[in-house]
Write an enzyme that holds these catalytic residues in place. Structure first.
Site, PDB file in Angstrom:
ATOM      1  N   PRO A  10       0.796  -1.226   0.000  1.00  0.00           N
ATOM      2  CA  PRO A  10       0.000   0.000   0.000  1.00  0.00           C
ATOM      3  C   PRO A  10       0.832   1.283   0.000  1.00  0.00           C
ATOM      4  CG  PRO A  10      -0.059  -1.078   2.148  1.00  0.00           C
ATOM      5  CD  PRO A  10       0.578  -2.041   1.195  1.00  0.00           C
ATOM      6  N   ASN A  11       0.307   2.238  -0.718  1.00  0.00           N
ATOM      7  CA  ASN A  11       0.843   3.604  -0.827  1.00  0.00           C
ATOM      8  C   ASN A  11       2.120   3.720  -1.657  1.00  0.00           C
ATOM      9  OD1 ASN A  11      -1.190   4.897   0.840  1.00  0.00           O
ATOM     10  ND2 ASN A  11      -0.285   3.751   2.532  1.00  0.00           N
ATOM     11  N   ARG A  18       4.940  11.215  -2.416  1.00  0.00           N
ATOM     12  CA  ARG A  18       4.679  10.900  -1.010  1.00  0.00           C
ATOM     13  C   ARG A  18       5.967  11.027  -0.194  1.00  0.00           C
ATOM     14  NH1 ARG A  18       4.782   4.788   1.160  1.00  0.00           N
ATOM     15  NH2 ARG A  18       4.001   5.148   3.252  1.00  0.00           N
ATOM     16  N   TYR A  23      11.122   8.763   1.141  1.00  0.00           N
ATOM     17  CA  TYR A  23      11.079   7.707   0.120  1.00  0.00           C
ATOM     18  C   TYR A  23      11.752   8.084  -1.202  1.00  0.00           C
ATOM     19  CZ  TYR A  23       7.751   5.651   3.370  1.00  0.00           C
ATOM     20  OH  TYR A  23       7.176   5.121   4.499  1.00  0.00           O
ATOM     21  N   ASN A  74       8.141  -5.628  -1.045  1.00  0.00           N
ATOM     22  CA  ASN A  74       8.067  -4.475  -0.160  1.00  0.00           C
ATOM     23  C   ASN A  74       6.587  -4.361   0.197  1.00  0.00           C
ATOM     24  OD1 ASN A  74       7.948  -2.101   1.214  1.00  0.00           O
ATOM     25  ND2 ASN A  74       9.005  -0.870  -0.342  1.00  0.00           N
ATOM     26  N   ALA A  77       3.279  -0.765   4.721  1.00  0.00           N
ATOM     27  CA  ALA A  77       2.830  -0.827   6.116  1.00  0.00           C
ATOM     28  C   ALA A  77       2.346  -2.216   6.518  1.00  0.00           C
ATOM     29  CB  ALA A  77       1.723   0.199   6.342  1.00  0.00           C
ATOM     30  N   GLU A  98      13.033  -9.443   1.325  1.00  0.00           N
ATOM     31  CA  GLU A  98      12.229  -8.313   1.800  1.00  0.00           C
ATOM     32  C   GLU A  98      12.997  -7.018   1.526  1.00  0.00           C
ATOM     33  OE1 GLU A  98      11.669  -8.418   6.044  1.00  0.00           O
ATOM     34  OE2 GLU A  98      10.375  -6.652   6.036  1.00  0.00           O
ATOM     35  N   HIS A 100      12.823  -2.633   1.808  1.00  0.00           N
ATOM     36  CA  HIS A 100      12.202  -1.357   2.191  1.00  0.00           C
ATOM     37  C   HIS A 100      13.078  -0.242   1.646  1.00  0.00           C
ATOM     38  CE1 HIS A 100       9.448  -3.321   4.939  1.00  0.00           C
ATOM     39  NE2 HIS A 100      10.465  -4.053   5.335  1.00  0.00           N
ATOM     40  N   ARG A 107      13.424   4.717  12.121  1.00  0.00           N
ATOM     41  CA  ARG A 107      12.138   5.408  12.127  1.00  0.00           C
ATOM     42  C   ARG A 107      11.331   5.044  13.389  1.00  0.00           C
ATOM     43  NH1 ARG A 107       9.380   4.812   6.469  1.00  0.00           N
ATOM     44  NH2 ARG A 107       8.180   6.551   7.317  1.00  0.00           N
TER      45      ARG A 107
HETATM   46  C1  DHK Z   1       7.196   1.618   2.949  1.00  0.00           C
HETATM   47  C2  DHK Z   1       6.102   1.958   3.652  1.00  0.00           C
HETATM   48  O1  DHK Z   1       4.989   2.333   3.026  1.00  0.00           O
HETATM   49  C3  DHK Z   1       6.093   1.985   5.119  1.00  0.00           C
HETATM   50  O2  DHK Z   1       4.825   1.697   5.661  1.00  0.00           O
HETATM   51  C4  DHK Z   1       7.129   1.077   5.719  1.00  0.00           C
HETATM   52  C5  DHK Z   1       8.402   1.054   3.587  1.00  0.00           C
HETATM   53  C6  DHK Z   1       8.476   1.313   5.072  1.00  0.00           C
HETATM   54  C7  DHK Z   1       9.653   1.439   2.824  1.00  0.00           C
HETATM   55  O3  DHK Z   1      10.578   2.026   3.391  1.00  0.00           O
HETATM   56  O4  DHK Z   1       9.738   1.128   1.628  1.00  0.00           O
HETATM   57  O5  DHK Z   1       7.206   1.293   7.107  1.00  0.00           O
END
Ligand code: DHK
Length: 145
Positions: A10-11, A18, A23, A74, A77, A98, A100, A107
């Site tokens: 998500p997101n 964002r 990011y 990835n 959340a 995995e 991120h 964080r």
């Molecule tokens: C991406 C997200 O959307 C967060 O909810 C994770 C992760 C971290 C990232 O760093 O790619 O906590």
């Protein structure tokens, strides 16, 4: 040619706009292109997907057993919340990495635990989009050492 599945949770569709300080400014499309180029160079077929929906991610993970030789995820959340993703990943008998983008350990405390880590043979975090490329390269070595 070996095939790998790269799943984004998500997101992550909002990358680029964002929280760019966290990011980065690259879009998910940019990261997809990086992964596809890395795969092409190494001889891996890359299937790159994103969903905001936990159940859709579960469906894709279940399908990964047939037709894929490795998985990069990835889970956004859901990494920190989803037993359903963990259970789905446990049912898949292919190597999992995995990823991120951010350093989740630098964080908030709630990001320090990931359910995915228990089933991943490798974890990459904090290296931004380059982490995805490193994951593709690592998975290639794992699949065909
Ligand atoms: C991406 C997200 O959307 C967060 O909810 C994770 C992760 C971290 C990232 O760093 O790619 O906590």
């Amino acid at each position: 040619m070996p095939r790998i599945l790269i799943l984004n949770g998500p997101n992550l569709n909002l990358l680029g706009t964002r929280e760019p300080d966290v990011y980065g400014r690259e879009t998910l499309g940019d990261i997809q292109s990086l992964c596809e180029s890395a795969g092409k160079e190494i001889g891996l077929d890359v299937d790159f997907r994103q969903s905001n929906h936990e159940g859709e991610l579960v469906d894709w993970i279940q399908q990964a057993s047939t037709g894929f030789d490795g998985l990069i995820i990835n889970a956004g959340a859901y990494s920190h919340t989803s037993v359903a993703l963990l259970d789905a990943l446990r049912s898949v008998d292919i190597p999992i990495i995995e990823v991120h983008l951010s350093n989740i350990y630098a964080r908030e405390d709630f990001r320090h635990h990931s359910f995915i880590s228990a089933v991943a043979y490798g974890i990459i975090c904090g290296l931004g989009s380059h982490g995805y490329v490193l994951a593709v390269e690592a998975l290639a070595k794992k699949i065909a050492p």
